[in-house]
Design an enzyme around this catalytic site. Structure first.
Site, PDB file in Angstrom:
ATOM      1  N   THR A 104       2.819 -16.987  -4.425  1.00 56.64           N
ATOM      2  CA  THR A 104       2.597 -18.081  -5.838  1.00 56.64           C
ATOM      3  C   THR A 104       3.324 -19.827  -5.569  1.00 56.64           C
ATOM      4  OG1 THR A 104       4.117 -16.513  -6.520  1.00 56.64           O
ATOM      5  CG2 THR A 104       1.110 -16.562  -7.302  1.00 56.64           C
TER       6      THR A 104
ATOM      7  N   LYS B 265       2.460 -23.471  -6.586  1.00 53.67           N
ATOM      8  CA  LYS B 265       3.273 -23.946  -7.226  1.00 53.67           C
ATOM      9  C   LYS B 265       4.190 -25.660  -6.646  1.00 53.67           C
ATOM     10  CE  LYS B 265       5.078 -19.472  -9.383  1.00 53.67           C
ATOM     11  NZ  LYS B 265       6.208 -18.192  -8.817  1.00 53.67           N
TER      12      LYS B 265
HETATM   13  C1  26Q Z   1       8.517   0.300  -3.401  1.00 49.61           C
HETATM   14  C2  26Q Z   1       9.190   1.065  -3.564  1.00 49.61           C
HETATM   15  C3  26Q Z   1      10.442   1.579  -4.214  1.00 49.61           C
HETATM   16  C4  26Q Z   1      11.110   0.187  -4.321  1.00 49.61           C
HETATM   17  C5  26Q Z   1      10.425  -1.293  -4.135  1.00 49.61           C
HETATM   18  C6  26Q Z   1       9.517  -0.626  -4.384  1.00 49.61           C
HETATM   19  C7  26Q Z   1       8.669  -3.127  -3.889  1.00 49.61           C
HETATM   20  C8  26Q Z   1       9.600  -3.328  -4.823  1.00 49.61           C
HETATM   21  C9  26Q Z   1       8.668  -4.609  -4.878  1.00 49.61           C
HETATM   22  C10 26Q Z   1       7.675  -2.638  -3.121  1.00 49.61           C
HETATM   23  C11 26Q Z   1       7.084  -4.392  -3.685  1.00 49.61           C
HETATM   24  C12 26Q Z   1       7.747  -4.757  -4.405  1.00 49.61           C
HETATM   25  C13 26Q Z   1       7.386  -6.367  -4.438  1.00 49.61           C
HETATM   26  C14 26Q Z   1       6.943  -6.636  -4.116  1.00 49.61           C
HETATM   27  C15 26Q Z   1       5.492  -8.047  -3.991  1.00 49.61           C
HETATM   28  O1  26Q Z   1       6.638  -9.259  -4.241  1.00 49.61           O
HETATM   29  N1  26Q Z   1       4.510  -9.201  -2.928  1.00 49.61           N
HETATM   30  C16 26Q Z   1       4.362 -10.351  -3.003  1.00 49.61           C
HETATM   31  O2  26Q Z   1       3.567 -10.148  -4.743  1.00 49.61           O
HETATM   32  C17 26Q Z   1       3.166 -11.274  -4.822  1.00 49.61           C
HETATM   33  C18 26Q Z   1       2.179 -11.163  -5.788  1.00 49.61           C
HETATM   34  O3  26Q Z   1       0.912 -10.389  -5.811  1.00 49.61           O
HETATM   35  C19 26Q Z   1       2.396 -12.250  -3.551  1.00 49.61           C
HETATM   36  O4  26Q Z   1       1.873 -13.284  -4.248  1.00 49.61           O
HETATM   37  C20 26Q Z   1       3.049 -11.439  -1.784  1.00 49.61           C
HETATM   38  O5  26Q Z   1       2.123 -12.083  -1.247  1.00 49.61           O
HETATM   39  C21 26Q Z   1       4.277 -10.615  -2.208  1.00 49.61           C
HETATM   40  O6  26Q Z   1       4.186  -9.988  -0.846  1.00 49.61           O
END
Ligand code: 26Q
Length: 859
Positions: A680, A684
């Site tokens: 995203t 921006k």
């Molecule tokens: C899961 C289990 C335990 C602890 C943490 C998590 C966890 C926390 C955050 C797993 C993943 C995330 C975050 C993922 C993330 O930010 N993904 C992004 O999401 C955006 C919005 O859709 C996309 O634009 C990005 O490409 C993607 O990487």
């Protein structure tokens, strides 16, 4: 001289039609009274003793007061017309600062600025007193925040539900080039934007066991924790709507540890209350690597359990706090409730809703299952296998015994359906089972979400295709009608009007201010690509933004950057798949070129990289160290001068993004094709007039579609080519042997050129590149370098560069989160964003900006 006057006239004209609105005189007078009253009565300070932060806080309360009427009215209205509610469940809401966003959205920015000046205060000086609400890691959490803004702006009856962490994402400090984490004490000075609601506290159960009886299953011997809601108002843009973000905080019940208490162990009992309250203490800082920690599971369940009780209460009763049942059955539930799961983190909502409907409300399995399926929808944000949530069954069984029973039944029924469709296909059943058998049994939460939801979506076209073709292929074959795409978006209020007022005023001077809620109108700017005066204005705005960032960098990091140099920026979480290391290879190559031809005519660049690494992600932290060490060598080489500077932007976060993005010339979106779900940040930068160097990955693909390849610096393999290369067997070493520049750069990393005090420091990075290179940096290097050269060539021609920037701005309309939310509303939630605008509230004092002011007049 004549041009100076012309400029002033121009500036005055732009001021007249500024998106900030006009400050009516009486408004400013009322503002001053209200502000004064808060300094005096709320903060209890006078003009002598008040600090900057006191003024910030007084201003926050002054602005908040003007939300209250709209807040109450919005919810009275929702109770009257009883629309279908949308519930966005997310473990993260990365809100950033609230003050200026609130003023922009209720149209009071200008009167506030004017009013403050009467006290000798500048808004710009007070803004930094607000600590970011950093209850998110990165993209997923910020997306949730943009969605709240769009849902309120579209007038949807939408609620965000999340966790009120005492500590958000850690504060990043750089010490000796290394990342150090410090706790984010965002609540230290209080939070004027939140409202605790102890009257709506809800019980959440953990542990215990299940008792079967005539009446069905009963969860007994559990431990109780209370979930205390805190509400934050979410104002829509100039539409008098104020929605709510409700965040839960764990609170020990009064009865907690009564056992000790009765034994007279009073102090121990009070002590132990922390155990319960630790549940919402801290945000997990991992965003790409799943770790099965019990405390995280408790957080997820607390969110789900409290939110479902809350939304069911809202469905059943006619007023909050009034427990008179107006809807005794669940017959209308699916017409009144839509639940969006932001990734699998709130996946427990599925067995929890089943449990409530069956065990508490007495519905049959079939009826409950139908309700769950019709209300729940799941958004996937990643294809990296190591990021998918797979919870050990043993842990789930201990913490949530009844939910495990339910998951077993869901799985049993589902595998029966698979058997019906593909009789005897045992391997398919193994591949699709919600419970994976390995050295320990785990529940695959993504599969649970797919089986239970009526809609599953990816976050960009290419990502949604990959879900269907590979990650969830079997599931797509079974439920093709459930799979959708919803390309991400960003809110133009924060990411243009708030962070880049000069650009948004310039745009307003040409196409009016409606682009704020209809971003496709930016297409109207295309007609100015040949207007030299407009392009020069665009360049002027960019230059001013660059100067602001340069000042910040000098002040914070003591690095003097050349504001005429190209600002080449990569800001995002540090991860191997995002390939910050490829950026490093380019920097090293540029450095080597300057050293080889010290008299050469190079386009000056300032390369900035910023982002946090997960604290346990060793290689990512080593990359940060490498960037800082490269910076040390490059920045201190007198032969380089100001032709190349490298800056690591410490503690990158929402508020820093608001400063950095408007100042960018070049946006780096260089992940390996097929790895970044959407991105995203890419959007921006595009909206703020940067050019992009990027791969055909995530939403970049759609950016190219909108703006045309000729206005985008594309490089690297496509997803298909990556697949092909992997099939034939990828040998990174080959590219090292073939390319002398690559060889030199990689050797320098390996030999200690950037770490003379510890020559083997970066050996692991070297080995990684040469022998594994999971993300194919070595393969994409040559095309990256070639396209970077084209970038430099174009930068020599400012008007052509600016014209391309303008084409990008004009083509960025698709990436408004308003568009995204309209699609969710239509295709998933079944709600209609109403054109109806709530009228402005009657207020005792009015210092409203023009837009609101006019609406009041119209009544
Ligand atoms: C899961 C289990 C335990 C602890 C943490 C998590 C966890 C926390 C955050 C797993 C993943 C995330 C975050 C993922 C993330 O930010 N993904 C992004 O999401 C955006 C919005 O859709 C996309 O634009 C990005 O490409 C993607 O990487």
């Amino acid at each position: 001289m004549a041009s100076k006057i012309k400029e002033q006239v121009e500036a005055e004209k732009r001021r007249q039609i500024s998106i900030r609105g006009i400050a009516p005189l009486e408004g400013v007078v009322h503002f001053r009274q209200d502000f004064n009253r808060h300094v005096h009565y709320t903060i209890i300070k006078d003009r002598v003793s008040a600090t900057k932060r006191d003024y910030y806080t007084a201003l926050a309360y002054t602005v908040k007061d003007h939300l209250v009427g709209r807040w109450l009215r919005t919810h009275q209205y929702y109770y009257e017309i009883d629309p279908k509610r949308v519930y966005y469940l997310s473990m993260e809401f990365y809100m950033g600062r609230t003050l200026t966003n609130t003023m922009v959205n209720i149209g009071t920015l200008f009167p506030c600025q004017e009013g403050l000046r009467h006290f000798g205060l500048e808004l710009e000086d007070l803004e930094p007193c607000e600590v970011d609400a950093a209850l998110g890691n990165g993209g997923l959490g910020r997306l949730a925040a943009c969605f709240l803004d769009s849902m309120a702006t579209l007038g949807l009856a939408a609620y965000g539900y999340g966790i009120r962490y005492d500590y958000g994402i850690f504060e990043q400090k750089i010490e000796g080039g290394w990342q150090k984490e410090e706790p984010d004490e965002w609540l230290r000075y209080g939070n004027p934007w939140e409202l605790p609601r102890p009257e709506y506290v809800l019980p959440v159960k953990f542990y215990g066991r299940v008792e079967q009886s005539e009446q069905g299953s009963k969860w007994v011997d559990y431990q109780l924790v209370h979930a205390m809601p805190y509400d934050t108002p979410i104002p829509g843009y100039l539409n008098n709507t104020v929605n709510i973000l409700r965040l839960w905080s764990a609170k020990a019940p009064t009865s907690f540890n009564l056992k000790f208490f009765n034994n007279g162990e009073y102090l121990q009992a009070v002590h132990d209350r922390n155990l319960a309250e630790n549940i919402t203490r801290v945000l997990y800082p991992n965003d790409s690597m799943f770790e099965g920690r019990e405390l995280r599971l408790k957080q997820e369940y607390l969110l789900v359990s409290a939110s479902l009780q809350d939304l069911i209460r809202r469905y059943q009763t006619d007023r909050p706090g009034n427990f008179k049942l107006v809807r005794p059955t669940f017959d209308e539930f699916t017409d009144k409730v839509a639940i969006q799961l932001n990734d699998t983190h709130p996946a427990l909502a599925i067995p929890e809703l089943m449990r409530i409907l069956m065990d508490d409300e007495g519905l049959s399995w079939e009826t409950a299952w139908d309700i769950v399926n019709k209300t729940c929808a799941y958004t996937n944000h990643t294809v990296l296998p190591e990021a998918l949530e797979r919870w050990p069954l043993s842990m789930l069984e201990r913490l949530l015994p009844r939910h495990v029973e339910i998951i077993y039944i869901i799985n049993h029924n589902f595998l029966e359906d698979v058997e019906k469709r593909w009789p005897g296909d045992a391997d398919r059943k193994r591949r699709m089972s919600l419970i994976e058998e390995g050295h320990e049994k785990v529940v695959n939460m993504a599969r649970l979400c797919i089986v239970a939801s009526h809609a599953i979506n990816g976050v960009s076209k290419i990502h949604s295709e990959i879900l269907k073709k590979s990650v969830f292929k079997d599931f797509y074959e079974m439920f093709p009608e459930r799979f959708q795409n919803k390309t991400n978006g960003i809110t133009p209020r924060r990411w243009l009007i708030l962070c880049n007022t000069d650009l948004s005023d310039l745009i307003t001077s040409k196409i009016g201010e409606d682009f704020a809620t209809n971003l496709e109108l930016l297409r109207g700017l295309e007609q100015y690509v040949e207007s030299e005066s407009f392009l020069r204005n665009l360049i002027r705005v960019k230059q001013a933004n660059k100067q602001k960032l340069a000042d910040y960098i000098e002040q914070e990091f003591n690095i003097v950057v050349n504001p005429a140099s190209m600002f080449d920026i990569q800001v995002k979480r540090i991860h191997e798949y995002k390939r910050q290391l490829l950026n490093c290879l380019h920097i090293i190559t540029l450095y080597n070129q300057i050293k080889a031809h010290p008299e050469g005519n190079f386009v000056p660049r300032t390369v900035m990289i910023g982002g946090k690494a997960a604290p346990s992600y060793y290689i990512a932290k080593l990359v940060i160290k490498l960037i800082n060490n490269i910076a040390k060598v490059v920045n201190n080489d007198p032969e380089v001068g100001d032709r190349l500077k490298v800056v690591f932007l410490e503690n990158y976060r929402v508020s820093l993004a608001e400063l950095v993005i408007p100042a960018a010339d070049l946006s780096e979106q260089i992940s390996l094709a097929g790895t970044e779900a959407s991105g995203t940040g890419n959007m921006k930068f595009m909206l703020n007039g940067a050019l992009t160097i990027g791969t055909l990955d995530g939403a970049n693909v759609e950016m190219v579609e909108e703006v045309g390849e000729e206005n985008f610096f594309l490089f690297g393999m496509t997803v298909e080519e990556v697949e092909e290369l992997r099939k034939e067997g990828y040998i990174p070493r080959k590219y090292y042997d073939e390319n002398a520049d690559l060889q030199q750069a990689v050797d320098q990393i390996n030999s200690g050129f950037f770490s003379p005090e510890d020559p083997s420091l970066f050996r692991e990075i070297y080995n990684n590149l040469m022998f594994t290179d999971r993300y194919c940096l070595m393969k994409d290097y040559a095309s990256y370098i070639a396209v970077q050269r084209k970038v430099s060539d174009l930068y020599r021609k400012p008007l052509q560069w600016a014209a391309m920037c303008l084409r990008n701005i004009a083509a960025s309309g698709k990436f408004s989160s308003d568009r995204t939310i309209r699609e969710y509303a239509r295709d998933i939630w079944g709600v209609d964003p109403s054109a109806f605008k709530l009228p402005a509230p009657q207020e005792s004092s009015t210092w409203l900006g023009r837009s609101d002011y006019n609406k009041t007049q119209m009544e």
